[in-house]
Scaffold this motif. Structure first.
Motif, PDB file in Angstrom:
ATOM      1  N   TYR A   1      -0.730   7.190  11.904  1.00  0.00           N
ATOM      2  CA  TYR A   1       0.231   6.755  11.970  1.00  0.00           C
ATOM      3  C   TYR A   1       1.855   7.060  12.999  1.00  0.00           C
ATOM      4  O   TYR A   1       1.448   8.133  12.998  1.00  0.00           O
TER       5      TYR A   1
ATOM      6  N   ASP B   1       5.879   3.046  10.376  1.00  0.00           N
ATOM      7  CA  ASP B   1       5.082   2.834  10.142  1.00  0.00           C
ATOM      8  C   ASP B   1       4.234   3.493   8.308  1.00  0.00           C
ATOM      9  O   ASP B   1       2.905   1.582   8.593  1.00  0.00           O
TER      10      ASP B   1
ATOM     11  N   SER C   1       0.888  -4.596   3.410  1.00  0.00           N
ATOM     12  CA  SER C   1       1.484  -4.338   4.509  1.00  0.00           C
ATOM     13  C   SER C   1       2.237  -6.001   4.643  1.00  0.00           C
ATOM     14  O   SER C   1       1.468  -6.230   4.313  1.00  0.00           O
TER      15      SER C   1
ATOM     16  N   THR D   1       2.555   0.325   6.880  1.00  0.00           N
ATOM     17  CA  THR D   1       1.785   0.396   5.588  1.00  0.00           C
ATOM     18  C   THR D   1       2.614   1.012   4.141  1.00  0.00           C
ATOM     19  O   THR D   1       3.465   1.839   4.951  1.00  0.00           O
TER      20      THR D   1
ATOM     21  N   ASP E   1       3.205  -3.595  11.140  1.00  0.00           N
ATOM     22  CA  ASP E   1       1.870  -3.545  11.542  1.00  0.00           C
ATOM     23  C   ASP E   1       2.205  -2.362  10.864  1.00  0.00           C
ATOM     24  O   ASP E   1       1.086  -0.833  10.363  1.00  0.00           O
TER      25      ASP E   1
END
Length: 199
Positions: free
Chosen positions: A43, A107, A186, A139, A137
């Motif tokens: 990440y 992210d 997500s 999480t 994109d």
């Protein structure tokens, strides 16, 4: 209602590991489950509110180019800084959630053992802020203890329902045990295989 900083400062004054994060097999296993549930290997920018003494932060730092962590307790922030000293990709600051949510994009956002100390309204606000700061994109992870304890304002299941209620989030993982609830969401809804272009 939310728990004040003084409540947690008192806990850390009495014990620098009040939930036995370092020695408990349950806690170590929970951290590994959390890390294993991440759908991406790497990440760019991670955020961990309520980082406590930094035990999970140490693992997240290995997966993030930059990790930003915070805690409402000044004592916890000091302990986490000591735990992660020497890691140039980690920044740790005192902040109260959700009111002092950082003005940044991430992210990866990992919310662990936090929201049952918040009211339903504060949890819903935290969920909205997390979703707003999550990249397209990105999480979002939440993990909470399922057993009753003194002072709990809501259950793990009620907490995670606040995130499920956001239409922008798609659940990728749910790991439910008698002891804990772990969910991963997500915005793009891509599975691990989809993310690697395998399907």
């Amino acid at each position: 209602m939310t728990f004040p900083a003084a409540y947690f400062d008192d806990l850390y004054r009495q014990d620098d590991d009040p939930w036995d994060y370092r020695a408990s097999w349950y806690e170590r296993r929970k951290r590994w489950l959390t890390i294993a549930a991440l759908p991406r290997e790497r990440y760019r920018s991670g955020f961990e509110p309520a980082c406590s003494n930094g035990e999970l932060s140490a693992l997240l730092a290995q997966r993030c180019d930059r990790l930003y962590a915070c805690d409402i307790s000044d004592h916890a922030v000091r302990l986490a800084r000591e735990r992660l000293a020497g890691l140039p990709n980690v920044t740790i600051e005192p902040r109260a959630m959700p009111d002092q949510w950082p003005d940044a994009s991430f992210d990866l956002i990992v919310i662990g053992e936090l929201c049952y100390y918040l009211s339903r309204e504060a949890t819903a606000e935290l969920a909205r802020r997390a979703c707003a700061s999550l990249t397209a994109d990105g999480t979002l992870v939440a993990c909470h203890w399922r057993h009753p304890f003194e002072g709990r304002l809501q259950t793990a299941d009620a907490v995670h329902a606040s995130f499920d209620a956001l239409p922008a989030l798609n659940r990728l993982v749910q790991h439910a045990e008698h002891d804990l609830l772990l969910d991963v969401w997500s915005k793009d809804g891509h599975s691990v295989a989809q993310g690697e272009g395998l399907v």
